[in-house]
Enzyme design. Structure first.
Site, PDB file in Angstrom:
ATOM      1  N   MET A  30       0.878  -1.008   0.185  1.00  0.00           N
ATOM      2  CA  MET A  30      -0.316  -0.298   0.064  1.00  0.00           C
ATOM      3  C   MET A  30       1.249   1.041   0.276  1.00  0.00           C
ATOM      4  SD  MET A  30      -3.711  -0.969   2.272  1.00  0.00           S
ATOM      5  CE  MET A  30      -2.667  -0.944   3.696  1.00  0.00           C
ATOM      6  N   HIS A  37       9.541  -3.447   3.572  1.00  0.00           N
ATOM      7  CA  HIS A  37       8.933  -4.034   1.526  1.00  0.00           C
ATOM      8  C   HIS A  37      10.004  -3.957   1.010  1.00  0.00           C
ATOM      9  CE1 HIS A  37       5.881  -1.167   3.069  1.00  0.00           C
ATOM     10  NE2 HIS A  37       4.894  -2.288   3.328  1.00  0.00           N
ATOM     11  N   LYS A 151       4.665  -9.798   9.354  1.00  0.00           N
ATOM     12  CA  LYS A 151       4.946  -8.680  10.230  1.00  0.00           C
ATOM     13  C   LYS A 151       2.625  -8.803  10.191  1.00  0.00           C
ATOM     14  CE  LYS A 151       4.141  -4.102  11.439  1.00  0.00           C
ATOM     15  NZ  LYS A 151       2.704  -3.832  10.799  1.00  0.00           N
ATOM     16  N   MET A 186       8.934  -2.567  11.628  1.00  0.00           N
ATOM     17  CA  MET A 186       9.038  -1.050  10.520  1.00  0.00           C
ATOM     18  C   MET A 186       7.247  -1.525   9.433  1.00  0.00           C
ATOM     19  SD  MET A 186      12.357  -1.182   8.736  1.00  0.00           S
ATOM     20  CE  MET A 186      13.939  -0.995   9.204  1.00  0.00           C
ATOM     21  N   ARG A 189       3.151   3.536   8.997  1.00  0.00           N
ATOM     22  CA  ARG A 189       1.892   3.796   9.556  1.00  0.00           C
ATOM     23  C   ARG A 189       2.990   4.582  11.239  1.00  0.00           C
ATOM     24  NH1 ARG A 189      -1.982  -0.037   9.047  1.00  0.00           N
ATOM     25  NH2 ARG A 189      -3.867   0.490   8.145  1.00  0.00           N
TER      26      ARG A 189
HETATM   27  P1  AMP Z   1       1.563  -3.019   3.394  1.00  0.00           P
HETATM   28  O1  AMP Z   1       2.116  -1.512   2.731  1.00  0.00           O
HETATM   29  O2  AMP Z   1       1.454  -2.452   4.883  1.00  0.00           O
HETATM   30  O3  AMP Z   1       0.230  -3.205   2.826  1.00  0.00           O
HETATM   31  O4  AMP Z   1       2.261  -4.637   3.571  1.00  0.00           O
HETATM   32  C1  AMP Z   1       2.780  -4.834   2.574  1.00  0.00           C
HETATM   33  C2  AMP Z   1       4.215  -6.023   2.503  1.00  0.00           C
HETATM   34  O5  AMP Z   1       4.984  -5.680   3.368  1.00  0.00           O
HETATM   35  C3  AMP Z   1       2.838  -7.086   3.152  1.00  0.00           C
HETATM   36  O6  AMP Z   1       3.052  -8.426   2.617  1.00  0.00           O
HETATM   37  C4  AMP Z   1       3.474  -6.594   4.908  1.00  0.00           C
HETATM   38  O7  AMP Z   1       3.272  -7.921   5.731  1.00  0.00           O
HETATM   39  C5  AMP Z   1       5.200  -6.469   4.418  1.00  0.00           C
HETATM   40  N1  AMP Z   1       5.517  -6.065   5.750  1.00  0.00           N
HETATM   41  C6  AMP Z   1       4.726  -4.707   6.209  1.00  0.00           C
HETATM   42  N2  AMP Z   1       6.166  -4.148   6.870  1.00  0.00           N
HETATM   43  C7  AMP Z   1       7.142  -5.269   7.116  1.00  0.00           C
HETATM   44  C8  AMP Z   1       8.338  -5.245   7.821  1.00  0.00           C
HETATM   45  N3  AMP Z   1       8.472  -4.599   9.042  1.00  0.00           N
HETATM   46  N4  AMP Z   1       9.172  -6.082   7.582  1.00  0.00           N
HETATM   47  C9  AMP Z   1       8.362  -7.444   6.284  1.00  0.00           C
HETATM   48  N5  AMP Z   1       7.709  -7.301   5.693  1.00  0.00           N
HETATM   49  C10 AMP Z   1       6.836  -5.749   6.068  1.00  0.00           C
END
Ligand code: AMP
Length: 284
Positions: A30, A37, A151, A186, A189
């Protein structure tokens, strides 16, 4: 890096690449990208020949409209980070491209009990939204491998269920959580935390570490939970849950001093600092 805004052109390009024998990896996000990421992009680059990332803030997975409105947007920086990481393709669709018939009355998925516990319980409808967007993205991208972060532990289980429901041959690879030097997981948010709250936020990692240590000393779960809860509330958190669960099923688990449980366990926390909701987990 090639940027696509439309699914048709994206699918045609990926189809050509697959026909040329390339293994494809997909990292859905997102945006407001951080090193967590980028670690997924790195892993995809290591395991496949063509890495596709998507950035789409999916309205249907936000149960809280304010959270959606305030979700950080750093698209120019994101593009630079993806270029620097060597990502091959970025899919950047508009809402109308993902939901041409609007976002009401969308399909529902049978997620069973996963939808009624932990995140499912506290964020009603959230995982339906996750499945709605993931179904569309996976159908458009059709990767060989899908990379997601531990995470979001329960999300990985939900997506694994979705792949079953879709009778998909895509392999989900769950990657470790990247943390800041003080242990805070990480998260996009985190950008919304005030400097003062950012300092307090490390209490989640401290609580998970406390739980892991106490669990391995065979201390009763009720005692562990009480300590972890006090640590969080002492730092100013408003708690949704502090739970110990079976790492394979996410069903509640109870540890006690007498019998060391040999099943793999995961500790999970969701809690608010001001209006920012953070989640994290740790295998214990
Ligand atoms: P998001 O942008 O929050 O929807 O996350 C996109 C992807 O990145 C999802 O698969 C999350 O689980 C992964 N992700 C988010 N934060 C972390 C982190 N700190 N370490 C590894 N992967 C992450």
């Amino acid at each position: 890096m090639i940027i696509f805004k439309y699914a048709g052109a994206l699918a045609r390009y990926i189809h050509q690449q697959k026909n040329a024998g390339k293994q494809t990896g997909f990292v859905p996000t997102m945006g407001a990208l951080h090193d967590g990421h980028i670690a997924l992009i790195d892993r995809s680059k290591k395991d496949t020949d063509l890495t596709v990332c998507s950035i789409f803030v999916n309205p249907t997975q936000f149960n809280n409209p304010v959270d959606y409105q305030k979700y950080p947007n750093t698209i120019e920086k994101d593009i630079m980070k993806l270029e620097a990481a060597g990502c091959d393709v970025l899919f950047l669709p508009a809402i109308a491209e993902m939901y041409p018939n609007g976002t009401s009355g969308l399909e529902q998925y049978d997620l069973g009990y996963l939808e009624t516990l932990l995140e499912g319980k506290y964020r009603p409808g959230h995982f339906q939204g996750v499945c709605q967007v993931m179904n569309r993205l996976l159908t458009m991208v059709q990767p060989h491998l899908l990379f997601m972060g531990q995470k979001d532990y329960q999300q990985c289980m939900v997506v694994s269920r979705l792949l079953q429901l879709m009778q998909s041959s895509i392999t989900l690879i769950t990657c470790p959580t990247l943390r800041e030097p003080d242990g805070l997981a990480m998260s996009s948010r985190n950008l919304r935390l005030s400097p003062e709250d950012r300092h307090k936020a490390t209490a989640i990692y401290k609580s998970l570490t406390l739980i892991k240590e106490a669990y391995n000393q065979h201390i009763a779960w009720a005692v562990i939970k009480d300590k972890a809860t006090k640590l969080l509330t002492g730092a100013g958190f408003r708690i949704d849950y502090v739970e110990l669960a079976d790492a394979n099923t996410l069903e509640p688990a109870v540890a006690n001093a007498d019998s060391k449980d040999e099943q793999p366990r995961v500790a999970l926390i969701a809690a608010f600092l001001s209006d920012v909701r953070l989640i994290d987990n740790m295998l214990v």
